[in-house]
Design a protein around this motif. Structure first.
Motif, mmCIF file in Angstrom:
data_model
loop_
_atom_site.group_PDB
_atom_site.id
_atom_site.type_symbol
_atom_site.label_atom_id
_atom_site.label_comp_id
_atom_site.label_asym_id
_atom_site.label_seq_id
_atom_site.Cartn_x
_atom_site.Cartn_y
_atom_site.Cartn_z
ATOM 1 N N ILE A 186 25.147 48.195 48.622
ATOM 2 C CA ILE A 186 25.813 49.322 47.961
ATOM 3 C C ILE A 186 25.255 49.461 46.554
ATOM 4 C CG2 ILE A 186 28.015 49.235 49.234
ATOM 5 C CD1 ILE A 186 29.118 47.546 46.936
ATOM 6 N N ARG A 187 25.560 50.581 45.910
ATOM 7 C CA ARG A 187 25.266 50.744 44.493
ATOM 8 C C ARG A 187 26.350 50.022 43.697
ATOM 9 N NH1 ARG A 187 21.678 54.844 42.886
ATOM 10 N NH2 ARG A 187 22.823 54.983 40.915
ATOM 11 N N VAL A 188 25.942 49.361 42.636
ATOM 12 C CA VAL A 188 26.840 48.490 41.885
ATOM 13 C C VAL A 188 27.014 49.043 40.472
ATOM 14 C CG1 VAL A 188 27.210 46.165 40.980
ATOM 15 C CG2 VAL A 188 26.155 46.487 43.229
ATOM 16 N N GLU A 189 28.263 49.057 40.024
ATOM 17 C CA GLU A 189 28.585 49.397 38.644
ATOM 18 C C GLU A 189 29.493 48.315 38.078
ATOM 19 O OE1 GLU A 189 30.980 52.764 35.976
ATOM 20 O OE2 GLU A 189 30.431 53.180 38.055
ATOM 21 N N MET A 190 29.113 47.763 36.924
ATOM 22 C CA MET A 190 29.889 46.718 36.274
ATOM 23 C C MET A 190 30.675 47.336 35.122
ATOM 24 S SD MET A 190 28.955 44.092 38.068
ATOM 25 C CE MET A 190 29.653 42.762 37.109
ATOM 26 N N LYS A 191 31.950 47.002 35.034
ATOM 27 C CA LYS A 191 32.798 47.527 33.973
ATOM 28 C C LYS A 191 33.654 46.377 33.421
ATOM 29 C CE LYS A 191 34.327 51.628 34.301
ATOM 30 N NZ LYS A 191 35.063 52.868 34.678
ATOM 31 N N GLN A 192 33.523 46.134 32.132
ATOM 32 C CA GLN A 192 34.281 45.053 31.505
ATOM 33 C C GLN A 192 35.663 45.532 31.100
ATOM 34 O OE1 GLN A 192 32.338 43.284 28.132
ATOM 35 N NE2 GLN A 192 33.811 41.610 27.940
ATOM 36 N N ILE A 193 36.664 44.721 31.374
ATOM 37 C CA ILE A 193 38.046 45.019 31.019
ATOM 38 C C ILE A 193 38.633 43.804 30.308
ATOM 39 C CG2 ILE A 193 38.409 46.660 32.897
ATOM 40 C CD1 ILE A 193 39.818 44.460 34.446
ATOM 41 N N GLY A 194 39.762 44.019 29.625
ATOM 42 C CA GLY A 194 40.457 42.932 28.956
ATOM 43 C C GLY A 194 41.557 42.338 29.822
ATOM 44 N N ALA A 195 42.194 41.308 29.279
ATOM 45 C CA ALA A 195 43.264 40.650 30.030
ATOM 46 C C ALA A 195 44.451 41.586 30.255
ATOM 47 C CB ALA A 195 43.722 39.385 29.303
ATOM 48 N N ARG A 196 44.740 42.453 29.273
ATOM 49 C CA ARG A 196 45.850 43.394 29.427
ATOM 50 C C ARG A 196 45.535 44.424 30.512
ATOM 51 N NH1 ARG A 196 49.164 42.623 24.967
ATOM 52 N NH2 ARG A 196 48.159 41.685 23.136
ATOM 53 N N GLN A 197 44.290 44.901 30.548
ATOM 54 C CA GLN A 197 43.909 45.867 31.568
ATOM 55 C C GLN A 197 43.922 45.238 32.961
ATOM 56 O OE1 GLN A 197 40.183 46.868 29.597
ATOM 57 N NE2 GLN A 197 40.915 48.957 29.287
ATOM 58 N N GLU A 198 43.555 43.967 33.042
ATOM 59 C CA GLU A 198 43.596 43.290 34.336
ATOM 60 C C GLU A 198 45.035 43.192 34.846
ATOM 61 O OE1 GLU A 198 42.176 39.079 36.408
ATOM 62 O OE2 GLU A 198 42.810 39.149 34.315
ATOM 63 N N ALA A 199 45.964 42.851 33.953
ATOM 64 C CA ALA A 199 47.370 42.787 34.349
ATOM 65 C C ALA A 199 47.866 44.153 34.791
ATOM 66 C CB ALA A 199 48.219 42.258 33.197
ATOM 67 N N GLY A 200 47.387 45.216 34.125
ATOM 68 C CA GLY A 200 47.786 46.559 34.512
ATOM 69 C C GLY A 200 47.250 46.948 35.872
ATOM 70 N N ARG A 201 46.056 46.509 36.213
ATOM 71 C CA ARG A 201 45.476 46.840 37.514
ATOM 72 C C ARG A 201 46.141 46.054 38.642
ATOM 73 N NH1 ARG A 201 41.071 49.815 37.655
ATOM 74 N NH2 ARG A 201 40.599 49.034 39.740
ATOM 75 N N ILE A 202 46.489 44.799 38.359
ATOM 76 C CA ILE A 202 47.110 43.973 39.396
ATOM 77 C C ILE A 202 48.581 44.323 39.564
ATOM 78 C CG2 ILE A 202 47.686 41.613 40.063
ATOM 79 C CD1 ILE A 202 45.166 40.704 38.631
ATOM 80 N N GLY A 203 49.285 44.555 38.435
ATOM 81 C CA GLY A 203 50.710 44.869 38.491
ATOM 82 C C GLY A 203 51.560 43.614 38.553
ATOM 83 N N GLY A 204 52.864 43.812 38.511
ATOM 84 C CA GLY A 204 53.790 42.691 38.570
ATOM 85 C C GLY A 204 55.109 43.045 37.904
ATOM 86 N N THR A 205 55.968 42.056 37.795
ATOM 87 C CA THR A 205 57.295 42.219 37.199
ATOM 88 C C THR A 205 57.395 41.355 35.953
ATOM 89 O OG1 THR A 205 58.250 42.615 39.378
ATOM 90 C CG2 THR A 205 59.772 42.095 37.595
ATOM 91 N N GLY A 206 57.844 41.935 34.864
ATOM 92 C CA GLY A 206 57.974 41.202 33.613
ATOM 93 C C GLY A 206 59.254 40.402 33.550
ATOM 94 N N PRO A 207 59.426 39.598 32.491
ATOM 95 C CA PRO A 207 60.656 38.799 32.350
ATOM 96 C C PRO A 207 61.891 39.652 32.153
ATOM 97 C CG PRO A 207 59.310 38.657 30.374
ATOM 98 C CD PRO A 207 58.477 39.353 31.391
ATOM 99 N N CYS A 208 61.722 40.934 31.817
ATOM 100 C CA CYS A 208 62.866 41.829 31.654
ATOM 101 C C CYS A 208 63.394 42.333 32.991
ATOM 102 C CB CYS A 208 62.481 43.019 30.778
ATOM 103 S SG CYS A 208 61.106 44.000 31.426
ATOM 104 N N GLY A 209 62.691 42.039 34.082
ATOM 105 C CA GLY A 209 63.118 42.490 35.402
ATOM 106 C C GLY A 209 62.536 43.826 35.816
ATOM 107 N N ARG A 210 61.765 44.469 34.945
ATOM 108 C CA ARG A 210 61.148 45.751 35.264
ATOM 109 C C ARG A 210 59.653 45.558 35.513
ATOM 110 N NH1 ARG A 210 64.152 50.230 33.836
ATOM 111 N NH2 ARG A 210 62.239 51.440 33.617
ATOM 112 N N GLU A 211 59.036 46.588 36.114
ATOM 113 C CA GLU A 211 57.600 46.524 36.326
ATOM 114 C C GLU A 211 56.870 46.535 34.989
ATOM 115 O OE1 GLU A 211 55.842 48.903 39.516
ATOM 116 O OE2 GLU A 211 57.858 49.614 39.956
ATOM 117 N N LEU A 212 55.689 45.958 34.978
ATOM 118 C CA LEU A 212 54.919 45.853 33.739
ATOM 119 C C LEU A 212 54.638 47.233 33.168
ATOM 120 C CD1 LEU A 212 52.311 43.125 34.747
ATOM 121 C CD2 LEU A 212 54.464 42.818 33.551
#
Length: 360
Positions: A186-212
């Motif tokens: 395939i054609r490849v494209e590399m894109k650098q992201i930060g730790a905050r952006q990675e958490a946003g892409r993966i998703g999850g629930t914060g300690p407040c009980g709501r989604e990130l």
């Protein structure tokens, strides 16, 4: 019944999570959608792809598009498939808000509304993402590169893939791109992201009980410092201040402007108060309550006295005039004298028996 093993998530589960998360991420309230002339003001539309990735396109063919419609758009190369999330005048405002330079950003065209064949081909491409990500991590590790492949996103036609990676410094991945292209065809494209952006892409629930926040509505990430926690008198506990990305929580910045405005009414922290018997230093402050706690020792709590901001400014004014009050608190002797004259300061007033009135 399917069994899922920990640490090796099947492709079906990953595809279902992606489909579930992308349905509600980064919502925009289109308050102009009920106006018939809204789509006639501009042909620009906003299209959302996997997770937080978005793009802007021209609807030159004037297709009947509305929020939630799957469309096929131009890509480089081939085409991509996404979901319409915004139309009309608000798209121009979004471009202006995100500070996108129209001279550098190429706005492509919408090809057509997605058909069943397009959706099936895109589903097959997305089903390969989990397997590709695991293999890509192994290849990057074999080349000794200090980087982590956080996510992989295939284009709608399956001819191209975007590899999102995280790295502390600069990484020379030219050899890695060649290996990826030969391995995955395939054609490849590399894109650098930060730790905050990675958490946003993966998703999850914060300690407040709501989604990130980073996976639901946040687009731009501002820096968060420990000064925000100190200003709000939050305990400097790294485990409680850190979010899912192992960085300081973005929500620490939400109430900082309120605390900054409230702190303007308080005296400076370096300002001391002088009395006839001691010198008082600022121990802690409560900006929202408008109170300051003073201590006779600069490092440990000793003889703590809590004052209002008005009383603290009053004592500061007295010190500047060369006067020193007996105590930081208000003049209790004067208050007791006033209470005695009005009959409210006598301790025996509770012992008086009330006269019983005979019932009529």
């Amino acid at each position: 019944m399917k069994k899922y093993t920990v640490g090796n998530e099947p492709q079906e589960l990953a595809a279902a999570a992606t489909k579930r998360n992308s349905a509600h991420m980064l919502p925009v309230c289109d308050w102009l959608s009920d106006l018939p002339e809204n789509t006639q003001l501009t042909d620009l539309i906003e299209v959302q792809f996997k997770n937080t990735r978005k793009g802007y396109f021209h609807n030159s063919a004037h297709l009947p598009l509305e929020k939630g419609v799957k469309v096929v758009v131009e890509a480089n190369p081939g085409y991509d498939l996404g979901e319409v999330v915004l139309t009309g005048k608000l798209v121009e405002l979004q471009i202006k808000k995100n500070k996108i330079d129209a001279s550098r950003y190429e706005i492509r065209q919408v090809i057509r509304i997605a058909t069943e064949e397009d959706l099936a081909r895109a589903e097959q491409a997305h089903a390969r993402e989990q397997e590709t990500m695991i293999k890509a991590r192994q290849l990057a590790k074999s080349l000794g590169l200090e980087m982590k492949i956080g996510d992989v996103e295939y284009q709608g036609d399956g001819s191209k893939a975007i590899f999102f990676y995280i790295a502390d410094g600069r990484v020379d991945f030219r050899q890695l791109i060649k290996v990826y292209a030969e391995t995955f065809r395939i054609r490849v494209e590399m894109k650098q992201i930060g730790a905050r952006q990675e958490a946003g892409r993966i998703g999850g629930t914060g300690p407040c009980g709501r989604e990130l926040c980073c996976s639901t509505w946040m687009i731009n990430f501002s820096s968060v410092g420990t000064g925000a926690a100190r200003l709000q008198n939050i305990s400097p506990n790294p485990q409680k201040l850190a979010g899912m990305c192992a960085k300081l929580k973005c929500c620490l910045n939400y109430e900082v402007p309120v605390y900054e405005d409230a702190s303007k009414a308080l005296p400076p922290r370096h300002q001391t108060l002088e009395t006839k018997d001691a010198t008082y230093y600022v121990f802690s402050t409560d900006p929202l309550a408008g109170t300051i706690t003073y201590s006779t020792d600069q490092h440990i709590p000793a003889n703590l006295v809590t004052l209002t901001a008005a009383r603290a400014h009053e004592v500061i004014a007295m010190n500047r005039r060369g006067e020193k009050p007996v105590s930081l608190e208000a003049n209790r002797a004067a208050e007791a004298e006033i209470g005695y004259q009005t009959g409210h300061g006598e301790l025996t007033r509770f012992d008086r028996k009330k006269k019983k009135h005979p019932r009529r």
